[in-house]
Write an enzyme that holds these catalytic residues in place. Structure first.
Site, PDB file in Angstrom:
ATOM      1  N   TYR A 176      -6.850 -15.264  -9.504  1.00  0.00           N
ATOM      2  CA  TYR A 176      -7.008 -15.672  -8.107  1.00  0.00           C
ATOM      3  C   TYR A 176      -8.308 -15.108  -7.545  1.00  0.00           C
ATOM      4  O   TYR A 176      -9.124 -15.847  -6.986  1.00  0.00           O
ATOM      5  CB  TYR A 176      -5.795 -15.173  -7.318  1.00  0.00           C
ATOM      6  N   VAL A 211       5.935  -9.952   4.300  1.00  0.00           N
ATOM      7  CA  VAL A 211       6.563 -10.289   5.587  1.00  0.00           C
ATOM      8  C   VAL A 211       7.814 -11.141   5.352  1.00  0.00           C
ATOM      9  O   VAL A 211       8.887 -10.858   5.899  1.00  0.00           O
ATOM     10  CB  VAL A 211       5.567 -11.006   6.531  1.00  0.00           C
ATOM     11  N   GLY A 270       4.848   2.845  -0.021  1.00  0.00           N
ATOM     12  CA  GLY A 270       4.850   2.103   1.249  1.00  0.00           C
ATOM     13  C   GLY A 270       3.788   2.589   2.218  1.00  0.00           C
ATOM     14  O   GLY A 270       3.785   2.215   3.390  1.00  0.00           O
ATOM     15  N   GLN A 281       0.565   2.038   1.569  1.00  0.00           N
ATOM     16  CA  GLN A 281      -0.575   1.100   1.517  1.00  0.00           C
ATOM     17  C   GLN A 281      -0.576   0.298   2.815  1.00  0.00           C
ATOM     18  O   GLN A 281       0.472   0.118   3.439  1.00  0.00           O
ATOM     19  CB  GLN A 281      -0.500   0.188   0.277  1.00  0.00           C
TER      20      GLN A 281
HETATM   21  N1  UDP Z   1       5.075  -5.435  -0.825  1.00  0.00           N
HETATM   22  C1  UDP Z   1       6.173  -4.619  -0.637  1.00  0.00           C
HETATM   23  N2  UDP Z   1       7.401  -5.193  -0.749  1.00  0.00           N
HETATM   24  C2  UDP Z   1       7.596  -6.516  -0.996  1.00  0.00           C
HETATM   25  C3  UDP Z   1       6.455  -7.328  -1.176  1.00  0.00           C
HETATM   26  C4  UDP Z   1       5.201  -6.762  -1.094  1.00  0.00           C
HETATM   27  O1  UDP Z   1       6.062  -3.415  -0.385  1.00  0.00           O
HETATM   28  O2  UDP Z   1       8.768  -6.951  -1.064  1.00  0.00           O
HETATM   29  C5  UDP Z   1       3.732  -4.828  -0.682  1.00  0.00           C
HETATM   30  C6  UDP Z   1       2.740  -5.191  -1.781  1.00  0.00           C
HETATM   31  O3  UDP Z   1       2.831  -4.282  -2.857  1.00  0.00           O
HETATM   32  C7  UDP Z   1       1.404  -5.073  -1.046  1.00  0.00           C
HETATM   33  C8  UDP Z   1       1.758  -5.463   0.385  1.00  0.00           C
HETATM   34  O4  UDP Z   1       3.164  -5.370   0.500  1.00  0.00           O
HETATM   35  O5  UDP Z   1       0.949  -3.743  -1.051  1.00  0.00           O
HETATM   36  C9  UDP Z   1       1.333  -6.892   0.732  1.00  0.00           C
HETATM   37  O6  UDP Z   1       1.828  -7.743  -0.272  1.00  0.00           O
HETATM   38  P1  UDP Z   1       1.699  -9.335  -0.185  1.00  0.00           P
HETATM   39  O7  UDP Z   1       2.141  -9.892  -1.508  1.00  0.00           O
HETATM   40  O8  UDP Z   1       2.385  -9.827   1.031  1.00  0.00           O
HETATM   41  O9  UDP Z   1       0.156  -9.596   0.052  1.00  0.00           O
HETATM   42  P2  UDP Z   1      -1.177  -9.094  -0.739  1.00  0.00           P
HETATM   43  O10 UDP Z   1      -0.831  -8.065  -1.762  1.00  0.00           O
HETATM   44  O11 UDP Z   1      -1.735 -10.325  -1.326  1.00  0.00           O
HETATM   45  O12 UDP Z   1      -1.995  -8.525   0.372  1.00  0.00           O
END
Ligand code: UDP
Length: 312
Positions: free
Chosen positions: A145, A188, A207, A209
């Protein structure tokens, strides 16, 4: 005569919101989608409008049509989906861009590219400005991606330099809202669905990040403003929201707004998961006079109302 607009990935989360906005703004809209992650439900209402048309098409194949504007939105954007068939993800980004740029060149259409904050990878500078070149792993599981979208940007700017194409490139940061796919695995949608169904909220890693979440209506405003911006503006321009939250903070908000008794459960952090992400939006403010207006609290409440109708 109405302006004819092609939206690739028009049945997806962002694409379907964009099609709706364009119809409201009096455009003649043609949506193409292969329905790999987009859904027909997202565009059912729009099909009642005589100026909306939907076509099943795989954008790695050429598409011949006469249009005035092209919004290239096609590509699964959620890690679980784009990692399912990574070779196809790169092809969608790269061959899709080549096909749409070819179409724009032949028809002399203005063309928008939905690029992504993923071009910055796991960034060393914070917040991310458009002149930052990024820190992307070229051989990791997110590379299909990230590098696919980076190559698409290269193609857009080469077509601009070589053929003088009017390109508009936005780097889209995390966006949420109604019509998100409930099984997309995005944080979300996961948290809201889990809270509404009484399951534990899955926190990846500790959590701590961060992400900055933009409500979809704000993002669509930004995209359409960029498309209609003056002819010397090509981007790339960051679009998103610059209020940054940790995943724990997000989980707490979702639990609070859903009055859910779900607990938090900690799972391993996916590979190459960026530590932090926040757009610098100065360029969008100066070039487009745009900034996000919807707070995370208000946007989450709208999104929860939508998910209440489709889950349980
Ligand atoms: N994440 C999480 N729980 C979930 C899904 C995602 O803690 O059930 C975390 C994931 O590891 C990342 C952040 O949320 O650090 C955003 O993830 P998402 O897939 O929404 O978007 P992206 O990583 O593309 O920013």
């Amino acid at each position: 005569m109405k302006t004819k607009v092609l939206v690739t990935g028009g049945a997806g989360f962002l694409g379907s919101h964009l099609c709706e906005r364009l119809l409201n703004n009096n455009y003649d809209v043609l949506c193409i989608d292969n329905y790999s992650t987009g859904s027909k439900e997202n565009i059912t209402e729009l099909l009642k409008n005589p100026f909306f048309e939907a076509n099943r098409h795989e954008i790695t194949e050429p598409f011949y049509v006469e249009v005035d504007q092209i919004y290239n939105m096609a590509c699964p954007a959620s890690p679980i989906h784009y990692q399912k068939d990574p070779a196809q993800t790169t092809k969608t980004c790269v061959h899709g861009a080549i096909n749409m740029l070819g179409l724009a060149k032949r028809t002399n259409a203005k063309i928008f590219q939905a690029s992504t904050s993923e071009v910055y990878g796991d960034p060393e500078i914070h917040p991310q400005t458009e002149d930052y070149w990024g820190r992307v792993n070229p051989i990791g599981i997110r590379s299909c991606y990230d590098e696919g979208k980076r190559c698409a940007e290269t193609l857009f700017f080469d077509y601009h330099r070589q053929y003088n194409l009017d390109i508009k490139v936005a780097r889209i940061f995390n966006t949420y809202g109604p019509k998100m796919n409930p099984f997309d695995g995005r944080v979300v949608s996961n948290f809201i669905v889990q809270a509404l169904t009484g399951e534990d909220l899955t926190i990846y890693g500790k959590g701590d990040q961060t992400r900055s979440f933009c409500y979809v209506d704000d993002l669509i405003d930004g995209i359409t403003k960029l498309m209609n911006s003056s002819s010397d503006i090509h981007g790339p321009i960051n679009l998103g929201n610059n209020s940054e939250f940790t995943m724990i903070e997000l989980a707490e908000k979702v639990l609070n707004f859903t009055s859910s008794k779900s607990k938090l459960v900690f799972k391993p952090l996916p590979l190459d998961d960026p530590r932090q992400r926040q757009p610098d939006l100065s360029k969008a403010k100066v070039n487009l006079d745009w900034q996000p207006l919807v707070s995370l609290d208000d946007g989450l409440k709208e999104t929860i109302n939508y998910f209440k109708k489709i889950v349980r």
